[in-house]
Design a protein around this motif. Structure first.
Motif: not given
Length: 301
Positions: A17-19, A43-50, A52-57, A265-270
């Motif tokens: 979500w928060r990528l 796990d993704h969704a088309d609305i995550y970051g409009s 952009s989260s999928e593209r950045l992934f 798991l939603g953490s963005t800290d490695p």
């Protein structure tokens, strides 16, 4: 990158979500930490970051040299600005966008993100049949659906639904409260979700617990939060007993449930992600599991 051949555990999923809030370098480090921890499903969704989260992934996975066939990609659709849309055309359009952003010919699993009061099961079935026939989606599921909503949709489908995402964790124990507090006047005894975990367990849907460390509607993380002093005290005690972090104990509490849940798991800290991922090696004793449930503010009759 060369992925480890041991330690893979399908009970953990990295929520993406928060990528879009992170830099490409930060995302690459996070995904590398996930893969090194044995996490293979994302796990993704088309609305995550409009989108952009999928593209950045995708960019980060290409940077890491990670092959498509080595991971499991899941995405969701159906939420639009101010309304929900489970129409066949929206599902088809959404999947095409997801595939483009993830730079893949198929996704392993597509979930309907939220129940749509205007859903036409036959129309959803039409979209699912097409997506499966052309090889764009391998499996289908839902998110935040109650049992009767699943029954209604499944009645029109040729494919068995494989998953249902629900919020569940020590600050969201609703899906098990009604059973544990049955035949009492405790607030938790009210069945608000139709015994969704038991239903999914009986009907072959894998429950995926989202936001497992959050409280309220995305109000914050309960780990170390002063409003959850008793729970954190107990988590820290358990962390000492089992030799891991408090966060890992909180996730292990979910994994200990006999329904074989998966946890997003939603953490963005490695480093935090690696610490939490050690939960797969923790098997809580029954008395410890109940001690955490009580410490979260839940009475037992």
């Amino acid at each position: 990158m060369t992925l480890p051949t041991t330690g893979n555990d399908d009970r953990l999923i990295l929520g993406c979500w928060r990528l879009h809030e992170r830099t490409p370098d930060q995302i690459a480090l996070l995904l590398e930490a996930a893969l090194e921890s044995g996490i293979r499903q994302f796990d993704h969704a088309d609305i995550y970051g409009s989108g952009s989260s999928e593209r950045l992934f995708t960019q980060a996975m290409q940077t890491l040299g990670c092959k498509r066939e080595s991971v499991v990609l899941q995405s969701k659709c159906g939420i639009r600005e101010g309304f929900y849309d489970s129409s066949a055309q929206h599902i088809l359009n959404s999947v095409d966008g997801i595939l483009s952003r993830l730079d893949t010919e198929y996704i392993d699993t597509l979930l309907l993100h939220r129940p749509d009061a205007l859903m036409e099961p036959a129309e959803v079935a039409e979209a699912f049949n097409h997506l499966q026939a052309v090889g764009k989606v391998l499996r289908f599921g839902v998110s935040n659906f109650r049992p009767m909503q699943i029954e209604l949709l499944q009645s029109a489908l040729n494919q068995p639904l494989c998953a249902n995402q629900v919020q569940f964790g020590l600050a969201h124990t609703g899906p098990i409260d009604a059973a544990l507090q049955a035949n009492t006047r405790f607030g938790g005894s009210l069945d608000r979700d139709g015994s969704v975990i038991d239903y999914c367990r009986m009907n072959g849907l894998r429950v995926q617990a989202w936001s497992p460390l959050q409280f309220g509607m995305f109000e914050g993380n309960f780990l170390g939060h002063p409003d959850f002093a008793e729970l954190n005290h107990e988590l820290n005690n358990m962390a000492q007993i089992y030799g891991c972090s408090a966060g890992a104990i909180a996730i292990a509490w979910i994994l200990r449930h006999t329904a074989n849940l998966q946890v997003l798991l939603g953490s963005t800290d490695p480093q935090r992600l690696k610490s939490i991922a050690t939960a797969t090696g923790v098997s809580l004793q029954r008395e410890h599991w109940y001690a955490l449930y009580r410490a979260a503010g839940n009475p037992l009759p």
